[in-house]
Design an enzyme around this catalytic site. Sequence first.
Site, PDB file in Angstrom:
ATOM      1  N   PRO A  41      49.171  19.905  55.931  1.00 49.58           N
ATOM      2  CA  PRO A  41      48.497  21.113  55.432  1.00 49.58           C
ATOM      3  C   PRO A  41      48.525  22.269  56.409  1.00 49.58           C
ATOM      4  O   PRO A  41      48.281  23.415  56.016  1.00 49.58           O
ATOM      5  CB  PRO A  41      47.058  20.635  55.182  1.00 49.58           C
ATOM      6  CG  PRO A  41      46.882  19.433  56.049  1.00 49.58           C
ATOM      7  CD  PRO A  41      48.222  18.769  56.107  1.00 49.58           C
ATOM      8  N   ASP A  78      56.155  15.110  44.324  1.00 50.31           N
ATOM      9  CA  ASP A  78      55.000  15.245  45.198  1.00 50.31           C
ATOM     10  C   ASP A  78      55.191  16.544  45.977  1.00 50.31           C
ATOM     11  O   ASP A  78      55.975  16.613  46.916  1.00 50.31           O
ATOM     12  CB  ASP A  78      54.930  14.034  46.147  1.00 50.31           C
ATOM     13  CG  ASP A  78      53.802  14.148  47.164  1.00 50.31           C
ATOM     14  OD1 ASP A  78      53.029  15.114  47.079  1.00 50.31           O
ATOM     15  OD2 ASP A  78      53.709  13.262  48.040  1.00 50.31           O
ATOM     16  N   PHE A 111      41.382  12.249  51.754  1.00 52.71           N
ATOM     17  CA  PHE A 111      41.798  13.326  50.857  1.00 52.71           C
ATOM     18  C   PHE A 111      41.793  12.820  49.421  1.00 52.71           C
ATOM     19  O   PHE A 111      42.319  11.742  49.113  1.00 52.71           O
ATOM     20  CB  PHE A 111      43.203  13.820  51.206  1.00 52.71           C
ATOM     21  CG  PHE A 111      43.715  14.870  50.259  1.00 52.71           C
ATOM     22  CD1 PHE A 111      43.374  16.202  50.421  1.00 52.71           C
ATOM     23  CD2 PHE A 111      44.521  14.531  49.182  1.00 52.71           C
ATOM     24  CE1 PHE A 111      43.822  17.177  49.536  1.00 52.71           C
ATOM     25  CE2 PHE A 111      44.976  15.491  48.290  1.00 52.71           C
ATOM     26  CZ  PHE A 111      44.630  16.820  48.477  1.00 52.71           C
TER      27      PHE A 111
END
Length: 770
Positions: free
Chosen positions: A551, A626, A689
């Site tokens: 991220p 993904d 997550f």
Amino acid sequence: MADAYHGFQQGARQSFFSQHAQQTFHSRHLPQRAGSPPNNSRIPFNTDTPSPTRSPGPQSPAHYSMFNQGHQQQNQHVMMNGGSSHQRYAMQMNLGKPFQQHQNHQHHSHQHQQHQDHSGGTHGTNFGTHQHTISSGGLSNATPHFTPSHLQNGTPGSVHSGLNKPPNEHWQEQLQLAQRAREMTQSHPHARNHPSVNKNVVAGSTNGLVKEAEKEERNRAVAEKNEDGKENQTWTILDFGGQSLKVMAPALFEYTFLTKLYLNCNKLSFIPPAIGRLRNLNHLDLSLNELRSIPPEVGMLVNLRQLLLFDNHLETLPFEMGSLYQLEMLGIEGNPLSEDLKSIIVEHGTVELIKYFRESAEGPEPPSERDWIILDDTLAEGQETFTALSYNTLCDKYATQSQYGYTPSVALSWDHRKEVILAELRERNADILCLQEIDSESFNDYFRGALAHNDYKGVFWPKSRARTMAEKEAKLVDGCATFYKNSKYILLDKQLIDFANTAINRPDMKGEHDIFNRVMPRDDIAVVTFLENRETGSRLIVVNAHVFWNPVYKDVKVVQVAILMEQITKLAEKYAKWPACTDKVLYRYTNGDSEEDHETPDTTQEPSPSMEYSSGAHIPLIMCGDFNSTPDSGVYDLIAHGALSNSHSDLGTHKYGNFTRDGMSHPFSLKSSYSAIGELSFTNYTPGFTGVIDYIWYSTNALQVVGLLGEVDKEYLQRVPGFPNYHFPSDHLALYSQFVVKGRKEKKIVEADFGPQRDRDRDRDRDRRT
């Protein structure tokens, strides 16, 4: 550890025991307490002579000076342990390792005597002066003044409790923590000993727990770190110790941001299952209560480091506690716990007991089947439909115990997981399968052969690093595999999109340091297949992508997807000019086993001619994968809206040639198939997550989504802290969508209508002809 509490310095709205929380929690169950609270201690003390190793008796002047009414009202918004001017009197209270060396104990005893001499003088009403009498972190190594007869629940200790010398450091620490817990019986004892006042607190031990080192980066999203929730909350710790509570108010479980919760020294006889909602807890103290059982939902608290249950009535513990893989201290002393369980923790420590629970647990009951959601049930007969499934299967080399410590080793093993994955693929029986994180060995030796029995043919490319490796190591490199029903589709073309290699070869990227430093080291890829329906002649572009996971690198993800869309655009224009397929007859082998045997054409269907498309954007397109990006990301915006500004926040200040000079765009009209229901609750489910990062995108001008595989059973998720487990072999969910290929609309020639003037002109022309 002291640094971890810096958000709780004294001041308004930062009290350790929040006034709002106090009102919420006690309004229904306890009257407001004024002045000195009753003595809630269940351990009989001799209060004649104060000791540095125990709290003062109810008649002690120190006891009354702490709770004098005037001081309590004056300091209702501080942390109940005095002002900063009294910090020099702070005790050496060590939360993690409470016993100091003998020298520290002697020094502490001297200090205590010195302070006690002033207890009846000018400091008699000084709240801060006597905080040392609450609890001591400097307990001596001598035999404690507690005996088994002092245990609050009246149960004798086990043979391990009476050992002259603990068998190991972990059990010694357990006994010391139990000793301290029995002394902290005043109201809010932890608040008074908070590190913002006591600067001598040090971190606890790790029980010898050494996490397994990651061999390689795991290609999945992770939650961004938010230490103790301080960015969103001014307080994350609650101390309800010593309040004689009999029940826990439901409002408490709304505080899901809590990291520490103290409920010690109360009269709780049960813990509600809703405790499982407090998933950010790392410390939970339920000592000195009247508990006879612990709810299985405690297994949801996978972030726990300490769970203290001293002096209750517990004879057993739920096997769901096997999920608490980060637990360093499970305090069970003072409970009539079965000897087989207690012996494990006494002799081998908390980690081994948790491991025993994890490996011995039967697992949760299987969930109910995910619902099939019908979006449109008005399909015309003869309309062409197809189904697509996208699934990140979790590559074996990434499925480590350190990464998924809450998962039993059997459920985490590849032998188990690959069979469950294959079973789901066969059950869904989709026309198109897009799998991510399939390594070369698994594709060639397992999935390709196994799925061939179900009429699938496959296309696979590993990540680009495999090209630089020896054959043995290259077999373990994961990539993207696309399977299609051979009886329905014929493969026209297949292409690999290597994001890094494409980026560094763009002319506008020459000399851009961010390309070489941030994009080039990531070897993520996408696989493109161009298919034609044997029967209808319609064509389909299938993209199977896996985008970088970290991220922190949002800019890299945007650049990878921008390159992906640019390359798909070029391929689509190429495919619009692709020649018609003349050999579409499906050949079947006589015995279905060998290509060398005689082949017989299938004459049950007559292939239709290949469809023609005026441009690449008109060819039906699905893009699965993904994308490691949530719906509020730049990646999502770029794909869904067809463009992204060069000033988007995900790009930061990085420079990526034309992308950051002119922005990014693509000609396709794409939409997430699950956006029809507002996306799923999650596609990736772990304690670290939980969110949506996987998608099946489709071109809205050529396709219509008519069906979706729905959510996971929510009741099932109340007992499951994360995937993978016995029923879900990956930390990702399989996405499954059904599409209709829209019919080709014939262009109609429509004359322009110019109104009355046109009628007059038409009449005049008719008159001339006559």
